[in-house]
Motif scaffolding. Structure first.
Motif, PDB file in Angstrom:
ATOM      1  N   TYR A 280       0.834  -1.206   0.000  1.00  0.00           N
ATOM      2  CA  TYR A 280       0.000   0.000   0.000  1.00  0.00           C
ATOM      3  C   TYR A 280       0.868   1.255   0.000  1.00  0.00           C
ATOM      4  CZ  TYR A 280      -3.245   3.552   1.787  1.00  0.00           C
ATOM      5  OH  TYR A 280      -3.982   4.699   1.963  1.00  0.00           O
ATOM      6  N   PRO A 284      -0.258   4.524  -2.595  1.00  0.00           N
ATOM      7  CA  PRO A 284      -1.653   4.444  -2.158  1.00  0.00           C
ATOM      8  C   PRO A 284      -2.642   4.728  -3.282  1.00  0.00           C
ATOM      9  CG  PRO A 284      -0.332   5.658  -0.565  1.00  0.00           C
ATOM     10  CD  PRO A 284       0.540   5.446  -1.766  1.00  0.00           C
ATOM     11  N   GLY A 288      -5.328   2.057  -4.417  1.00  0.00           N
ATOM     12  CA  GLY A 288      -6.742   2.411  -4.365  1.00  0.00           C
ATOM     13  C   GLY A 288      -7.437   2.188  -5.688  1.00  0.00           C
ATOM     14  N   ILE A 326     -11.359   1.954   0.774  1.00  0.00           N
ATOM     15  CA  ILE A 326     -11.222   1.895  -0.685  1.00  0.00           C
ATOM     16  C   ILE A 326     -12.315   1.012  -1.287  1.00  0.00           C
ATOM     17  CG2 ILE A 326      -9.743   1.067  -2.556  1.00  0.00           C
ATOM     18  CD1 ILE A 326      -7.333   1.826  -0.788  1.00  0.00           C
ATOM     19  N   GLY A 396      -7.485   6.250  -1.501  1.00  0.00           N
ATOM     20  CA  GLY A 396      -6.143   5.770  -1.199  1.00  0.00           C
ATOM     21  C   GLY A 396      -5.154   6.916  -1.066  1.00  0.00           C
TER      22      GLY A 396
END
Length: 623
Positions: A280, A284, A288, A326, A396
């Motif tokens: 992640y 991000p 996402g 998400i 995200g």
């Protein structure tokens, strides 16, 4: 159709109670483990009022019902002897599934029964955190103490809940499993975790871990317990088996759990959480976008269950999870897409389904939306995936977090309060609104009303009878075979005889030449050649099934003359078969001719003649 009638219909069409190894349900689906999936009539189930669709994956035969699944499941339990079916049987139809299929089956079986409690407690926990942050409640008050206990107990005692469901799955003694879970979160053990004194068991050092809210350790422990119990049951005399087997299971499994399974399970949980966080943190925004785009695809294939332990591990080890916010974008995009269908479609039946599905999707239940509307129409599902990707990327990028587990959707908003909350709101609005716009502007193929005839010109197969008040349309079907005629109810096959698959008639063929009863398109040709489906130009969906259980012949004695997609005229040769050879093999050759979408018509009338020739009048569909 009432829940009682629907439950009976489903059991009949999955092959009867004797064909069911086990059945349980999740938020929207009945999940069957069948002994022989070929005995289930998937096509008839999909056409049954009250059933959205049927999905087969991960060794499960899944009947998607929607929000009403709990009531239908209760009726099945009342009407059958499957009360203990969650535990399954020794004959597991998933034995031929691959590793991934087995893993998904185990995870879904363990987590499905407690998902509602987890989601409800998660929302309550989020609301309580929001109220506390706004100063509406005192954190030291008795009110907060009780409400916090109500919201947190499911998560704190999660090993106990998982012990029950894992014991059902692995066929272990549930009470022994609960005792093992209880030992993991025993007050003295929890106190010892925070102590400084090293502890050992028979001289072996103990790695103390706080197992409250843990997931993997108890699942490993119950899995091992099932084998320990099985072995001791085989060697201990039945006179003392009920006492000694539980005793030895506790004596062996609990120390092993503290010494091995617990620390290893804890390491796996930490590894999953750390691995996800590492991925992640790489981007991000990309994480996402990918999760937002493909989450509903994972739902379709049933592999979304594999992410549940990761989410719970994140919350248990990190105190939060970034995946859940998400995924809400993926859910809201489906809600937006189906609402777009509701706004644009001129099909009243589709509008009604889309309207009810929108509300369910907003609250996190997307199966009715996917299987009933967006996936069937194809383009709305794609638009939803695009919108979910954009909304997920926004969420995200904002670093949003969930402080407790809940089903992704609008109700889960309180669990996202805190870091990145405003980004969640923006992302969900974008996902929802963009999906509506894409569906409404770019459009989709809107199906015509089923009650309306597709042609206004007169044809030989359609008669139109006018009166002063109304216009009645009827489509005439001719006989595809020569032979004796009998009612559908006399056929020795319950699925056909009950009318569950539609109205029709039975012909005992005098020859093995099968012709088309209508002008239309061949929609289904079974690989074994024993059955053919045709959709007439007027919309009647027909199934002609030569004999009973003739699928077992695996194509022997059948010679197919058409393929799926072929355009045929009334009287065209579809199939040839050896009547005498089939009878000599011990099979009934009585052939039902079924209008499978009978529910779309006023009535289906049949000939009164005791015998027909190929091309003679057979059925009338009253439109």
């Amino acid at each position: 159709m009432s829940n009682k009638e629907l439950s009976k219909q489903i059991i009949t069409l999955v092959g009867g109670e004797s064909n069911v190894n086990s059945v349980f349900h999740c938020a929207t689906r009945l999940r069957f483990k069948l002994k022989d999936s070929s005995k289930a009539n998937k096509e008839a189930l999909q056409k049954t009022p009250g059933v959205i669709t049927v999905v087969e994956n991960s060794g499960q035969f899944q009947v998607v019902i929607g929000n009403n699944v709990g009531q239908v499941f209760e009726q099945i339990m009342k009407e059958t002897n499957l009360q203990d079916a969650e535990q399954g049987s020794k004959e597991d139809s998933s034995s031929d599934a691959g590793f991934l299929g087995k893993a998904v089956d185990i995870i879904s079986s363990i987590f499905s029964p407690i998902l509602g409690a987890l989601a409800g407690a998660g929302v309550l926990k989020g609301l309580l955190a929001l109220i506390l942050s706004l100063g509406w409640i005192n954190g030291a008050s008795g009110t907060y103490l009780i409400l916090n206990a109500a919201s947190d107990s499911v998560f704190y005692f999660l090993p106990v809940f998982l012990a029950i469901t894992a014991a059902r799955k692995f066929k272990a003694n549930q009470f022994v499993s609960v005792a093992i879970a209880g030992a993991l979160i025993y007050p003295a053990v929890i106190t010892a975790v925070g102590g400084t004194e090293p502890l050992s068991f028979l001289g072996i050092p103990i790695v103390l871990v706080n197992y409250s809210s843990s997931v993997i350790p108890i699942i490993l422990a119950v899995w091992v317990q099932s084998y320990v119990e099985k072995w001791f049951r085989s060697v201990i005399h039945e006179s003392v088996r009920n006492i000694l087997v539980p005793m030895f299971a506790l004596l062996i499994v609990i120390p092993l759990t503290f010494l091995a399974f617990g620390p290893v399970g804890s390491m796996i949980s930490n590894g999953l959480a750390s691995g996800y966080t590492w991925l992640y943190n790489l981007s991000p925004l990309v994480a996402g976008a990918i999760a937002g785009a493909f989450w509903q695809v994972f739902v379709i294939f049933g592999v979304h269950w594999g992410f549940v332990p990761i989410m719970l591990s994140n919350i248990s080890t990190l105190g939060y999870d970034t995946m859940l916010p998400i995924l809400s974008a993926a859910v809201m995009s489906q809600a937006g897409a189906v609402f777009g269908v509701f706004l644009k479609s001129r099909n009243t039946q589709l509008k009604a389904l889309a309207g009810s599905s929108t509300l369910a999707a907003v609250f996190g239940i997307t199966e009715p939306t996917i299987y009933g509307v967006t996936l069937k129409l194809k383009k709305p599902f794609i638009y939803a995936c695009i919108s979910g990707a954009i909304g997920g990327a926004i969420i995200g990028m904002g670093g949003a977090r969930a402080i407790s587990f809940s089903l992704p959707g609008l109700l889960a908003l309180p669990t996202y309060f805190g870091t990145g909350f405003s980004w969640v709101v923006v992302g969900l609005v974008v996902a929802f609104v963009l999906a509506i716009l894409l569906v409404y502007v770019l459009g989709f193929e809107d199906p015509a009303e089923t009650e309306t005839a597709s042609s206004t010109t007169a044809e030989t197969s359609v008669d139109r009878v006018a009166s002063t008040d109304s216009l009645i349309e009827k489509e005439v079907l001719v006989s595809p075979l020569a032979g004796a005629v009998s009612p559908l109810s006399e056929l020795p096959d319950e699925a056909f005889a009950s009318g569950a698959m539609g109205k029709g008639i039975v012909i005992e063929p005098s020859s093995g030449r099968l012709t088309s009863p209508v002008n239309g398109t061949v929609t289904t040709v079974f690989p074994t050649g024993h059955a053919i489906g045709i959709t007439s130009n007027e919309g009647a969906e027909l199934l002609i099934h030569v004999g009973v259980n003739t699928v077992k012949l695996k194509g022997k004695y059948f010679d197919k003359k058409v393929q799926e997609g072929d355009i045929v005229k009334q009287g065209d040769l579809l199939l040839e078969f050896d009547v005498e050879a089939i009878r000599a093999a011990g099979f009934v050759t009585a052939t039902p001719v079924i209008v499978t979408n009978s529910a779309d018509y006023l009535d289906v009338l049949s000939t009164k003649e005791p015998e027909v020739k190929s091309g003679d009048y057979l059925l009338t569909v009253m439109i």
